[in-house]
Design a protein around this motif. Structure first.
Motif, PDB file in Angstrom:
ATOM      1  N   ALA A  40       4.148  -1.589   3.195  1.00  0.00           N
ATOM      2  CA  ALA A  40       2.840  -1.233   2.258  1.00  0.00           C
ATOM      3  C   ALA A  40       1.609  -1.920   1.832  1.00  0.00           C
ATOM      4  CB  ALA A  40       3.619  -1.580   0.863  1.00  0.00           C
ATOM      5  N   ALA A  41       2.165  -3.515   2.215  1.00  0.00           N
ATOM      6  CA  ALA A  41       1.300  -4.914   2.402  1.00  0.00           C
ATOM      7  C   ALA A  41       0.491  -4.930   2.592  1.00  0.00           C
ATOM      8  CB  ALA A  41       1.938  -5.803   2.328  1.00  0.00           C
ATOM      9  N   VAL A  42       0.551  -3.943   4.254  1.00  0.00           N
ATOM     10  CA  VAL A  42      -0.536  -4.098   5.024  1.00  0.00           C
ATOM     11  C   VAL A  42      -1.078  -2.311   4.398  1.00  0.00           C
ATOM     12  CG1 VAL A  42      -0.675  -3.559   7.935  1.00  0.00           C
ATOM     13  CG2 VAL A  42       0.390  -5.146   6.917  1.00  0.00           C
ATOM     14  N   ARG A  43      -0.910  -1.496   4.566  1.00  0.00           N
ATOM     15  CA  ARG A  43      -1.220  -0.471   3.974  1.00  0.00           C
ATOM     16  C   ARG A  43      -2.315  -1.213   3.186  1.00  0.00           C
ATOM     17  NH1 ARG A  43       3.703   1.649   4.957  1.00  0.00           N
ATOM     18  NH2 ARG A  43       4.088   1.953   2.486  1.00  0.00           N
ATOM     19  N   GLN A  44      -2.211  -1.458   2.239  1.00  0.00           N
ATOM     20  CA  GLN A  44      -3.029  -2.039   0.902  1.00  0.00           C
ATOM     21  C   GLN A  44      -3.958  -2.733   1.874  1.00  0.00           C
ATOM     22  OE1 GLN A  44      -0.917  -3.889  -1.607  1.00  0.00           O
ATOM     23  NE2 GLN A  44      -2.342  -5.263  -3.108  1.00  0.00           N
ATOM     24  N   ALA A  45      -3.892  -3.889   2.487  1.00  0.00           N
ATOM     25  CA  ALA A  45      -5.200  -4.946   2.371  1.00  0.00           C
ATOM     26  C   ALA A  45      -5.981  -3.901   3.108  1.00  0.00           C
ATOM     27  CB  ALA A  45      -4.623  -5.573   3.365  1.00  0.00           C
ATOM     28  N   LEU A  46      -5.078  -3.580   4.149  1.00  0.00           N
ATOM     29  CA  LEU A  46      -6.361  -2.050   4.982  1.00  0.00           C
ATOM     30  C   LEU A  46      -7.300  -0.918   4.118  1.00  0.00           C
ATOM     31  CD1 LEU A  46      -4.317  -1.516   9.092  1.00  0.00           C
ATOM     32  CD2 LEU A  46      -5.524  -3.604   7.871  1.00  0.00           C
ATOM     33  N   ALA A  47      -6.407  -1.185   3.567  1.00  0.00           N
ATOM     34  CA  ALA A  47      -7.443   0.253   2.247  1.00  0.00           C
ATOM     35  C   ALA A  47      -8.486  -0.608   2.063  1.00  0.00           C
ATOM     36  CB  ALA A  47      -6.295   0.789   1.318  1.00  0.00           C
ATOM     37  N   TRP A  49      -9.975  -3.669   2.210  1.00  0.00           N
ATOM     38  CA  TRP A  49     -10.591  -3.326   3.497  1.00  0.00           C
ATOM     39  C   TRP A  49     -11.345  -2.653   4.049  1.00  0.00           C
ATOM     40  CZ3 TRP A  49      -7.369  -7.622   5.914  1.00  0.00           C
ATOM     41  CH2 TRP A  49      -6.946  -8.654   4.906  1.00  0.00           C
ATOM     42  N   GLY A  50     -11.651  -1.329   3.804  1.00  0.00           N
ATOM     43  CA  GLY A  50     -12.273  -0.104   3.967  1.00  0.00           C
ATOM     44  C   GLY A  50     -11.536  -0.259   5.997  1.00  0.00           C
ATOM     45  N   MET A  51     -10.291  -0.883   6.545  1.00  0.00           N
ATOM     46  CA  MET A  51     -10.458  -0.548   8.213  1.00  0.00           C
ATOM     47  C   MET A  51      -9.032   0.424   8.284  1.00  0.00           C
ATOM     48  SD  MET A  51      -9.840  -4.709   8.052  1.00  0.00           S
ATOM     49  CE  MET A  51     -10.129  -4.767   9.884  1.00  0.00           C
TER      50      MET A  51
END
Length: 158
Positions: A40-47, A49-51
Motif C-alpha cells: 500500500a505504501a508503494v502504491r501511495q508513493a508511486l501515485a 509521484w505520478g509514476m
C-alpha cells in the motif's frame, strides 16, 4: 546475474539532501500485516509521484523484503522509498527496509515443491541492483528498480 548487482549502498547521508516529497517513509509492525502495508505504501508513493509500474514489480519486491524482515528480523520495520532516475534516465525508485536483527539475509536454493525460500532470488532477478548493509541497530536490505515494462527488461538480458 546481469553484472549490476552490488553489495553496498552509497552513503545514506547523500540522500539527506533530497527533497522530502521525493521520499516516503513508513514504520511497519513486524507481523503478518507488514507486507500488505508495504504494498500500500508503494502504491501511495508511486501515485503521489505520478509514476507507473505496469508490472507491479515495485510492490512485489518491497513486500518480499518486508516479509523477510518481519519473519527473520525484528521489529519495528522501517520502509523508505525514494524517487530517482535509473541509469538510463528512466523513472525509478530505491527501496530500503531496515529491521533490528544484525543477521544478514542469505539466498538459499528452494526445493521444487517448497512454498518458501524464493524471495531474495525474485528480488535479485527483477531489481536493477540489490544489497544489504549492517547498521548500528540491525541491517538495511535494499533494491533499486527502473520502472519499465518487465518484458522489455527480460529482452535486454537475453
Amino acid at each position: 546475474m546481469n553484472g549490476q548487482r552490488v553489495s553496498a549502498r552509497p552513503d545514506p547521508r547523500e540522500a539527506a539532501a533530497e527533497p522530502a516529497d521525493d521520499v516516503l517513509r513508513a514504520e511497519l509492525p513486524a507481523d503478518l500485516t507488514s507486507a500488505r502495508q508495504a504494498r500500500a505504501a508503494v502504491r501511495q508513493a508511486l501515485a503521489a509521484w505520478g509514476m507507473n509500474d505496469p508490472s507491479g514489480d515495485a510492490e512485489l519486491l518491497a513486500s518480499e523484503l518486508v516479509a523477510n524482515a518481519s519473519e527473520h528480523g525484528g521489529g519495528p520495520i522501517s520502509l523508505a522509498l525514494r524517487r530517482q532516475a535509473a541509469q538510463d534516465g528512466k523513472p525509478g525508485i530505491a527501496c530500503e527496509v531496515t529491521d533490528t536483527s544484525p543477521d544478514l539475509p542469505g539466498q538459499r536454493q528452494a526445493r521444487p515443491g517448497a512454498e518458501r525460500g524464493r524471495g531474495l532470488a525474485i528480488v535479485e532477478a527483477l531489481a536493477s541492483s540489490t544489497g544489504t548493509r549492517a547498521t548500528d541497530t540491525g541491517k538495511t536490505t535494499w533494491f533499486t528498480l527502473a520502472l519499465r515494462d518487465r518484458a522489455a527488461r527480460v529482452i535486454r538480458q537475453v
